[in-house]
Scaffold this motif. Structure first.
Motif, PDB file in Angstrom:
ATOM      1  N   CYS A  60       0.789  -1.015  -0.093  1.00 56.26           N
ATOM      2  CA  CYS A  60      -0.070  -0.073  -0.141  1.00 56.26           C
ATOM      3  C   CYS A  60       0.843   1.167   0.087  1.00 56.26           C
ATOM      4  O   CYS A  60       0.509   2.008  -0.737  1.00 56.26           O
ATOM      5  N   TYR A  61       1.932   1.466   0.773  1.00 57.82           N
ATOM      6  CA  TYR A  61       2.723   2.385   0.726  1.00 57.82           C
ATOM      7  C   TYR A  61       3.454   2.671  -0.743  1.00 57.82           C
ATOM      8  O   TYR A  61       3.557   3.830  -1.230  1.00 57.82           O
ATOM      9  N   SER A  62       3.919   1.200  -1.370  1.00 59.78           N
ATOM     10  CA  SER A  62       4.335   1.724  -2.683  1.00 59.78           C
ATOM     11  C   SER A  62       3.185   2.169  -3.457  1.00 59.78           C
ATOM     12  O   SER A  62       3.589   2.909  -4.614  1.00 59.78           O
ATOM     13  N   ALA A  63       2.078   1.846  -3.389  1.00 59.79           N
ATOM     14  CA  ALA A  63       0.973   2.389  -4.008  1.00 59.79           C
ATOM     15  C   ALA A  63       0.628   3.768  -4.022  1.00 59.79           C
ATOM     16  O   ALA A  63       0.110   4.707  -4.830  1.00 59.79           O
ATOM     17  N   VAL A  64       0.846   4.343  -2.688  1.00 57.64           N
ATOM     18  CA  VAL A  64       0.788   5.591  -2.420  1.00 57.64           C
ATOM     19  C   VAL A  64       1.705   6.510  -3.133  1.00 57.64           C
ATOM     20  O   VAL A  64       1.433   7.597  -3.793  1.00 57.64           O
ATOM     21  N   ASP A  65       3.130   5.700  -2.985  1.00 57.26           N
ATOM     22  CA  ASP A  65       4.071   6.388  -4.055  1.00 57.26           C
ATOM     23  C   ASP A  65       3.589   6.880  -5.495  1.00 57.26           C
ATOM     24  O   ASP A  65       3.694   8.017  -6.178  1.00 57.26           O
ATOM     25  N   ARG A  66       2.935   6.084  -5.999  1.00 49.24           N
ATOM     26  CA  ARG A  66       2.655   5.890  -7.458  1.00 49.24           C
ATOM     27  C   ARG A  66       1.353   6.689  -7.498  1.00 49.24           C
ATOM     28  O   ARG A  66       1.480   7.816  -8.295  1.00 49.24           O
ATOM     29  N   ILE A  67       0.391   6.925  -6.573  1.00 53.38           N
ATOM     30  CA  ILE A  67      -0.932   7.564  -6.663  1.00 53.38           C
ATOM     31  C   ILE A  67      -0.426   9.060  -6.695  1.00 53.38           C
ATOM     32  O   ILE A  67      -1.167   9.830  -7.348  1.00 53.38           O
ATOM     33  N   VAL A  68       0.086   9.434  -5.692  1.00 54.21           N
ATOM     34  CA  VAL A  68       0.453  10.881  -5.474  1.00 54.21           C
ATOM     35  C   VAL A  68       1.153  11.481  -6.467  1.00 54.21           C
ATOM     36  O   VAL A  68       1.101  12.620  -6.584  1.00 54.21           O
ATOM     37  N   ALA A  69       1.993  10.818  -7.042  1.00 53.80           N
ATOM     38  CA  ALA A  69       2.670  11.341  -8.210  1.00 53.80           C
ATOM     39  C   ALA A  69       1.996  11.211  -9.475  1.00 53.80           C
ATOM     40  O   ALA A  69       2.558  11.863 -10.692  1.00 53.80           O
ATOM     41  N   ASP A  70       0.625  10.822  -9.723  1.00 53.43           N
ATOM     42  CA  ASP A  70       0.038  10.874 -10.690  1.00 53.43           C
ATOM     43  C   ASP A  70      -1.253  11.694 -10.729  1.00 53.43           C
ATOM     44  O   ASP A  70      -2.198  11.334 -10.142  1.00 53.43           O
ATOM     45  N   ALA A  71      -1.425  12.967 -11.089  1.00 53.24           N
ATOM     46  CA  ALA A  71      -2.528  13.846 -11.041  1.00 53.24           C
ATOM     47  C   ALA A  71      -3.765  13.127 -11.647  1.00 53.24           C
ATOM     48  O   ALA A  71      -4.905  13.090 -11.290  1.00 53.24           O
ATOM     49  N   GLY A  72      -3.559  12.582 -12.914  1.00 52.45           N
ATOM     50  CA  GLY A  72      -4.555  11.850 -13.505  1.00 52.45           C
ATOM     51  C   GLY A  72      -5.260  10.801 -12.674  1.00 52.45           C
ATOM     52  O   GLY A  72      -6.370  10.504 -12.667  1.00 52.45           O
ATOM     53  N   LEU A  73      -4.267   9.805 -11.980  1.00 55.42           N
ATOM     54  CA  LEU A  73      -4.689   8.926 -11.213  1.00 55.42           C
ATOM     55  C   LEU A  73      -5.438   9.385 -10.106  1.00 55.42           C
ATOM     56  O   LEU A  73      -6.625   8.754  -9.578  1.00 55.42           O
ATOM     57  N   MET A  74      -4.982  10.382  -9.300  1.00 50.67           N
ATOM     58  CA  MET A  74      -5.692  10.946  -8.312  1.00 50.67           C
ATOM     59  C   MET A  74      -7.364  11.344  -8.778  1.00 50.67           C
ATOM     60  O   MET A  74      -8.203  11.276  -7.803  1.00 50.67           O
ATOM     61  N   SER A  75      -7.253  12.010 -10.019  1.00 53.80           N
ATOM     62  CA  SER A  75      -8.734  12.643 -10.357  1.00 53.80           C
ATOM     63  C   SER A  75      -9.491  11.280 -10.550  1.00 53.80           C
ATOM     64  O   SER A  75     -10.679  11.170 -10.196  1.00 53.80           O
ATOM     65  N   ARG A  76      -8.839  10.218 -11.084  1.00 58.57           N
ATOM     66  CA  ARG A  76      -9.754   8.952 -11.430  1.00 58.57           C
ATOM     67  C   ARG A  76     -10.096   8.309  -9.916  1.00 58.57           C
ATOM     68  O   ARG A  76     -11.057   7.708 -10.100  1.00 58.57           O
ATOM     69  N   MET A  77      -9.391   8.533  -8.977  1.00 60.23           N
ATOM     70  CA  MET A  77      -9.880   8.186  -7.650  1.00 60.23           C
ATOM     71  C   MET A  77     -10.778   9.298  -6.748  1.00 60.23           C
ATOM     72  O   MET A  77     -11.147   8.951  -5.788  1.00 60.23           O
ATOM     73  N   ALA A  78     -11.092  10.183  -7.657  1.00 67.37           N
ATOM     74  CA  ALA A  78     -12.194  11.198  -6.968  1.00 67.37           C
ATOM     75  C   ALA A  78     -11.369  12.129  -5.859  1.00 67.37           C
ATOM     76  O   ALA A  78     -12.090  12.564  -4.963  1.00 67.37           O
ATOM     77  N   ILE A  79     -10.153  12.097  -5.935  1.00 67.93           N
ATOM     78  CA  ILE A  79      -9.658  13.134  -4.874  1.00 67.93           C
ATOM     79  C   ILE A  79      -9.559  14.491  -5.634  1.00 67.93           C
ATOM     80  O   ILE A  79      -9.272  14.712  -6.676  1.00 67.93           O
ATOM     81  N   PRO A  80     -10.178  15.549  -5.061  1.00 66.10           N
ATOM     82  CA  PRO A  80     -10.344  16.837  -5.484  1.00 66.10           C
ATOM     83  C   PRO A  80      -9.067  17.486  -6.126  1.00 66.10           C
ATOM     84  O   PRO A  80      -8.105  17.444  -5.282  1.00 66.10           O
ATOM     85  N   PRO A  81      -9.046  17.949  -7.221  1.00 61.72           N
ATOM     86  CA  PRO A  81      -7.856  18.490  -7.770  1.00 61.72           C
ATOM     87  C   PRO A  81      -7.148  19.631  -6.963  1.00 61.72           C
ATOM     88  O   PRO A  81      -5.874  19.627  -6.789  1.00 61.72           O
ATOM     89  N   GLU A  82      -8.001  20.352  -6.429  1.00 62.90           N
ATOM     90  CA  GLU A  82      -7.251  21.444  -5.273  1.00 62.90           C
ATOM     91  C   GLU A  82      -6.525  20.869  -4.293  1.00 62.90           C
ATOM     92  O   GLU A  82      -5.849  21.477  -3.380  1.00 62.90           O
ATOM     93  N   PHE A  83      -6.651  19.659  -3.991  1.00 61.95           N
ATOM     94  CA  PHE A  83      -6.063  18.934  -2.851  1.00 61.95           C
ATOM     95  C   PHE A  83      -4.746  18.066  -3.567  1.00 61.95           C
ATOM     96  O   PHE A  83      -4.036  17.237  -2.468  1.00 61.95           O
ATOM     97  N   HIS A  84      -4.573  17.921  -4.700  1.00 57.62           N
ATOM     98  CA  HIS A  84      -3.578  17.092  -5.112  1.00 57.62           C
ATOM     99  C   HIS A  84      -2.094  17.342  -4.715  1.00 57.62           C
ATOM    100  O   HIS A  84      -1.244  16.432  -4.186  1.00 57.62           O
ATOM    101  N   GLY A  85      -1.917  18.637  -4.571  1.00 62.68           N
ATOM    102  CA  GLY A  85      -0.513  19.132  -4.209  1.00 62.68           C
ATOM    103  C   GLY A  85      -0.276  18.877  -2.652  1.00 62.68           C
ATOM    104  O   GLY A  85       0.613  18.441  -2.045  1.00 62.68           O
ATOM    105  N   ALA A  86      -1.448  19.182  -1.846  1.00 63.49           N
ATOM    106  CA  ALA A  86      -1.578  18.942  -0.683  1.00 63.49           C
ATOM    107  C   ALA A  86      -1.229  17.480  -0.378  1.00 63.49           C
ATOM    108  O   ALA A  86      -0.618  17.165   0.737  1.00 63.49           O
TER     109      ALA A  86
END
Length: 389
Positions: A60-86
């Motif tokens: 899961c920690y490895s998955a977080v590395d991948r998710i937080v580095a990919d804005a497209g993936l974060m959006s696909r996971m319904a994480i609001p764009p204004e929080f991607h950087g945070a």
């Protein structure tokens, strides 16, 4: 792993009330159920549950590395764009988290399979940490089970140890949630007690009573700055609160941290499967719009990205009833994933799920829930366990 019939303690309801476990019954139906218990060998606990939980956490920690580095993936996971950087900064800064719970399908006949990771606000904490331990000690003293019996349960001690490091120099923590919810209040009161045992000054705070000062500090009803806030409130809802725009800049330490948005999300499951295909503790999983999801055929589980307590989960053509089984709820607009169907093991008429607790990054114990349906819900019964070789 086996389920055994045991005698109920004649005073268990009074014992529950006396220690603050007021949700032992829900709508006049049992929530705590000690008419039977689950028995494991020590090797089974260590090699089939504890070790896989530690492995899954690192994945899961490895998955977080991948998710937080990919804005497209974060959006696909319904994480609001204004929080991607945070979210990225929260992970980069390794902000401390407190706890989570893997839900595992395991019946003693093969590897445990990850169903989902309740990485933010998982329930059944008090009953896992405290009340099933009280049950064990009482049953041993009564001679109902062997005095050599043990339990996979260091949750309480690990919580106290973790809470020694969370608040910072002031040693002050606020514990926030929906105080009108009895279930939430049981958990919050328990964590306040753990924090006090850890040497912290701890106090309750309603979510609606959180304020913000001119320097983005979160504040309480007395307009005091909140140094450290534990919130029993979903992050995906918190980032939509009126004060949410202050969260990326607040000096208040918030637990769980924003990077948990990447884990408290069913989108984690297809990411894990993509990164670790065919791992023995994973089930095939895909985003609903991924063409590869068709490989699951007509037998799979469809889950909303942000669903909790089984809400809006659908078992498609599941083997139990020869058709679809669905739980209603408010989720789904955010999108879905599909996961290969692995029915929970069935003991008697009950479907059983194992919750494997992670405290401050370490496996710490299990809690077991049963339901007369194949989807675990907030009313599913809690059943104690013990280890006997």
């Amino acid at each position: 792993m086996k389920r055994v019939v045991v005698n109920e303690r004649p005073n268990w309801q009074a014992d529950a009330e006396n220690c603050g476990f007021t949700i032992h019954s829900i709508n006049d139906e049992r929530y705590w159920d000690e008419r039977h218990a689950y028995v494991f060998t020590l090797d089974e606990i260590e090699t089939r549950l504890e070790d896989p939980s530690a492995t899954l956490l690192q994945m899961c920690y490895s998955a977080v590395d991948r998710i937080v580095a990919d804005a497209g993936l974060m959006s696909r996971m319904a994480i609001p764009p204004e929080f991607h950087g945070a979210v990225f900064r929260s992970w980069r800064n390794r902000e401390r988290d407190l706890y989570g719970r893997f839900d595992l399908a395991y019946g003693g006949d093969g590897p445990a399979k990850l169903l989902e990771f309740n990485a933010d606000t998982p329930t059944s904490l008090f009953e896992s940490a405290v009340f099933q331990w009280r049950w064990l000690e009482d049953m041993k003293a009564r001679g109902e089970i062997s005095r050599t019996a043990d339990q996979f349960n260091s949750i309480h001690e690990r919580l106290i140890d973790a809470l020694r490091f969370l608040p910072g120099p002031s040693r002050r923590m606020h514990f926030a949630g929906i105080l009108g919810s009895e279930e939430d209040l049981v958990t919050l009161n328990y964590l306040v007690d753990c924090a006090a045992q850890a040497g912290c000054e701890a106090m309750l705070l309603g979510m609606a009573d959180i304020g913000v000062d001119a320097k983005h500090w979160l504040t309480d009803l007395q307009d005091q700055r909140v140094d450290c806030l534990f919130k029993l409130y979903p992050l995906e809802d918190m980032v939509r609160e009126p004060f949410a725009r202050h969260l990326p800049a607040t000096p208040t330490r918030v637990v769980e941290p924003l990077w948990k948005l990447a884990l408290s999300n069913k989108g984690l499951l297809p990411v894990l499967w993509d990164m670790f295909p065919h791992h023995e503790n994973l089930l095939p999983a895909y985003f609903d719009d991924d063409p590869r999801a068709e490989a699951l055929g007509e037998t799979y589980v469809r889950k909303p990205l942000l669903s909790r307590e089984g809400a809006n989960v659908t078992l498609v053509n599941h083997q139990a009833d020869g058709g679809n089984y669905r739980v209603d709820g408010p989720y789904g607009a955010e999108g879905y994933i599909r996961q290969a169907l692995r029915l929970l093991p069935r003991f008697g008429d009950d479907w059983t799920v194992i919750g494997s607790w992670i405290i401050a990054g370490q496996p710490a114990g299990i809690g077991i829930r049963e339901d007369d349906t194949p989807i675990t819900r907030d009313t599913s019964r809690f059943v104690p366990h013990y280890i006997l070789d």
